[in-house]
Enzyme design. Sequence first.
Site, PDB file in Angstrom:
ATOM      1  N   ASP A 187       0.856  -1.179  -0.043  1.00  0.00           N
ATOM      2  CA  ASP A 187       0.094  -0.101  -0.141  1.00  0.00           C
ATOM      3  C   ASP A 187       0.977   1.210   0.146  1.00  0.00           C
ATOM      4  O   ASP A 187       1.915   1.127   0.002  1.00  0.00           O
ATOM      5  CB  ASP A 187      -1.047  -0.026   1.358  1.00  0.00           C
ATOM      6  CG  ASP A 187      -2.314   0.490   0.880  1.00  0.00           C
ATOM      7  OD1 ASP A 187      -2.469   1.537   0.199  1.00  0.00           O
ATOM      8  OD2 ASP A 187      -3.272   0.167   1.683  1.00  0.00           O
ATOM      9  N   ASP A 242      -9.810   3.084  -3.827  1.00  0.00           N
ATOM     10  CA  ASP A 242     -10.690   1.899  -3.316  1.00  0.00           C
ATOM     11  C   ASP A 242     -12.152   2.136  -4.011  1.00  0.00           C
ATOM     12  O   ASP A 242     -12.490   3.363  -4.274  1.00  0.00           O
ATOM     13  CB  ASP A 242     -10.716   2.003  -1.769  1.00  0.00           C
ATOM     14  CG  ASP A 242      -9.870   1.094  -1.292  1.00  0.00           C
ATOM     15  OD1 ASP A 242      -8.835   1.626  -1.560  1.00  0.00           O
ATOM     16  OD2 ASP A 242     -10.212   0.391  -0.442  1.00  0.00           O
TER      17      ASP A 242
END
Length: 439
Positions: A187, A242
Amino acid sequence: MSMATHNSAMGCMLTAILYVYVVSVAVSGRVLPLHPYLNGDEKPISNIFDTSNYGILQLNNGLARTPQMGWNSWNFFACDINETVIKETADALISTGLAKLGYIYVNIDDCWSDLVRDSKGQLVPDSKTFPSGINYLADYVHSKGLKLGIYSDAGAFTCQVRPGSLFHESDDAERFASWGVDYLKYDNCFNLGIEPEKRYPPMRDALNATGRSIFYSICEWGVHDPALWAGKVGNSWRTTDDIKDSWARSITSYVGLTLIVLIMTTIADLNDKWAAYAGPGGWNVGNGGMTYQEYRAHFSIWALMKAPLLIGCDVRNMTAETFEILSNEEVISVNQDPLGVQGRKVYAYGPNGCYQVWAGPLSGQRLAVILWNRCSKTGSITAKWSALGLESSISVSIRDLWKHEYISQDSVGSFSAGVDAHACEMYILTPLTETQPAS
Ligand code: GAL
């Protein structure tokens, strides 16, 4: 892609050598599905055969020859994870039959680790939620023929403020390998303002140095257009932020601050831009979530775009509808087709272009075609051969991948179907030859 109330899904491509091979096969036969588009009466908005950017030094670690399939904990569970959830999810992938269909990665997202490193500076699992350790879980999922994924961050901390792997790449990669981990999602939080192009390669090298085959999934949210550089670094790269479990774009404004929430349809459009860059060895990644028809459209479009198919719902408690969508073998086979070319939007018309034709080439000179109705009313959508890159005289059989039947054995020029609002229909077109009638 997740289907119930939470989702995730996602990305693809082909080497230049393979593309040349396909063209030569097509030219030697009677069927010529590869069309330059130059003389079509309706020029498509995208050339489905444009593979000009394929194979630019893809990460060749032998993984991701087709998009990865499996499950990820984040969209449904967020930080509420523990080893029981992971084990039960592995069990459910087996008992539902999803594992047999290819969903083999069991990916633990953020919150698996303790809040701090141990006294030797090593990552350790949270002792309350993962008391048996990650090695134990890896053994457990391996014993069922599945693979285990884990999560870290190319920054000082993960997004949920667990220790990040920036400047700890070798130690952490060795740990992951020693635990038997098969996949790393990496990430982008707390990145100290260092460019992703600088922060992601060290983990690639560290993983490689372990000697273990570990799928490297880059999650830098699309901020530095990873399709342009991440192919050399990772096996997949997420092209967007996302996904939310919703159909349409929602924009919420709070006193001077505008929050743009990415929803499924927007992500499909954003990812479409990068179609020419995906391919075996590297996959674009997005996320998803909605009504039965919207989920079906989501799954179909993600499959066509060769997105990784990472389930984001609780597979222990799936609805029958969710299972029906996730287990459609014909749609999965489009996603996993060895040609590996990302499908794309080729034609859009009607109000705001909401009647859409998406398409992509498959092995065997076949085409996958989706008629997607993004309007709010039922409508008839037509796919013309000119938009698909087919010569006007080509005759094709048409198989409906949701009805699981042939709807035509010899269509020429175009075909149309009535499509409900927000729904899609998905087909495989197989050009016919005198010697090779479609069976
Ligand atoms: C975000 C990422 C999500 C999830 C989350 C975990 O940055 O986009 O997919 O991994 O972090 O904290």
